[in-house]
Design a protein around this motif. Structure first.
Motif, mmCIF file in Angstrom:
data_model
loop_
_atom_site.group_PDB
_atom_site.id
_atom_site.type_symbol
_atom_site.label_atom_id
_atom_site.label_comp_id
_atom_site.label_asym_id
_atom_site.label_seq_id
_atom_site.Cartn_x
_atom_site.Cartn_y
_atom_site.Cartn_z
ATOM 1 N N TRP A 145 -1.320 0.821 -6.814
ATOM 2 C CA TRP A 145 0.058 0.723 -6.337
ATOM 3 C C TRP A 145 1.030 1.162 -7.423
ATOM 4 N N ASP A 202 0.814 -1.224 0.000
ATOM 5 C CA ASP A 202 0.000 0.000 0.000
ATOM 6 C C ASP A 202 0.845 1.270 0.000
ATOM 7 N N GLY A 203 2.167 1.133 -0.041
ATOM 8 C CA GLY A 203 3.046 2.294 -0.091
ATOM 9 C C GLY A 203 3.477 2.818 1.259
ATOM 10 N N SER A 204 2.931 2.263 2.334
ATOM 11 C CA SER A 204 3.294 2.738 3.676
ATOM 12 C C SER A 204 3.948 1.651 4.512
ATOM 13 N N GLY A 205 4.341 0.567 3.874
ATOM 14 C CA GLY A 205 4.944 -0.553 4.591
ATOM 15 C C GLY A 205 3.987 -1.708 4.821
ATOM 16 N N LYS A 210 5.999 8.609 -7.772
ATOM 17 C CA LYS A 210 7.256 8.779 -7.031
ATOM 18 C C LYS A 210 8.487 8.631 -7.921
#
Length: 324
Positions: free
Chosen positions: A314, A293-296, A321
């Motif tokens: 995702w 999810d991009g936050s770990g 980025k």
């Protein structure tokens, strides 16, 4: 004559008083906060007198005879214990003696983080200061991640044996408490699946959910399709440093869970207690798919269509980025 005797007695009493005061000061003295530590080895069977001589020679105390006297008068009857001590220079006799009587020997620590593969466990063991001897790379999944204490001069083989006993004991304890919902059939399978869970999520709160997802896949006869199982036979647990190639996803290495259904042929790292517990009590849910999810953490899905939508989000995040 009487006056001389009286004067001598007064002088003697004064001297004894001064000596007692001095002994009391040495007994209760506090070492400075920044006092340097001095290592002193007290061999097995060392007498109090011999230990005092070693302490004086090392500069820990200033008088072996006074220390001996204070220990006998004020220190109780407990024997001193052997070992290597790190003692503060300038500490009082009471503090020094207490450490010797309690056996507060010098202790060092080696931390094995959860998910550290066997090759890196071996590197840490070989680099740990003041251990002696050689060891081979331990079998994958045989070491319990934890902070392990050891004493200078202990062998690496002895410390490794304690680490492996820790894993065996933890596994036996957790296996006895396993829930009927677990998909693994043996303790060995529990270590294998826990090693995948360990590598797939760094979020403690996700472990049971990830374990539940892989449990669902195993029970459905689906491939686990866990990326770390593709990487393991290539690097033996070290970082890959690049994206996985299509040829590697297709290679049937025995570990690659994209190539065949079921568990890989062995663990891919050393899982911690939490991951072992997770696969033995997985979270009940309907999810079969997950993506970062991009936050770990991960986003979970029940259907492949939901999963594809999560994957696209995702990819969009990564493109934003500049990672794709």
């Amino acid at each position: 004559m009487r006056r001389l005797l009286a004067a001598a007695l007064v002088a003697l009493l004064a001297a004894c008083g001064l000596f007692a005061l001095d002994l009391g000061r040495r007994w209760g003295r506090q070492a400075p906060a920044d006092a340097p530590l001095v290592e002193v080895e007290i061999p097995r069977g060392t007498s109090l007198a011999a230990a005092a001589a070693r302490l004086e020679a090392a500069g820990v105390i200033d008088s072996a005879s006074r220390f001996r006297l204070a220990a006998r008068v004020l220190g109780g009857s407990r024997p001193i214990r052997h070992g290597l001590y790190a003692l503060p220079r300038g500490a009082g006799y009471a503090e020094i003696l207490a450490k010797l009587q309690k056996g507060e020997v010098l202790t060092l620590f080696l931390t094995i983080p959860e998910g550290l593969p066997a090759v890196l466990v071996h590197e840490r063991l070989m680099a740990a200061p003041r251990l002696v001897g050689e060891v081979e790379v331990p079998p994958e999944g045989s070491v319990l991640p934890a902070t392990w204490d050891y004493r200078p001069g202990e062998t690496r083989a002895a410390l490794l044996a304690r680490m492996q006993k820790g894993m065996a004991d933890a596994l036996a304890e957790l296996w006895a408490a396993r829930k009927p919902t677990a998909a693994v059939r043996t303790p060995e399978e529990a270590v294998i699946l826990a090693s995948i869970v360990e590598k797939e999520t760094a979020v403690p709160a996700e472990r049971r959910r990830v374990a539940g997802l892989y449990t669902n896949r195993l029970k459905a006869g689906m491939k686990l399709e866990a990326d770390p199982t593709v990487i393991y036979p290539i690097t033996r647990g070290r970082p890959l440093g690049r994206r996985i190639r299509q040829s590697e996803l297709a290679a049937d290495t025995g570990w690659n869970t994209y190539a065949r259904a079921g568990l890989p042929k062995g663990p891919i790292t050393n899982p911690g207690r939490a991951s072992l517990a997770a696969v033995l009590d997985p979270e009940p849910h309907p999810y079969l798919f997950m993506v970062a999810d991009g936050s770990g953490g991960h986003v979970f899905a029940e259907t492949y269509a939901e999963h594809r939508a999560n994957v696209e989000r995702w990819y969009a995040l990564r493109r934003a980025k500049g990672e794709m």
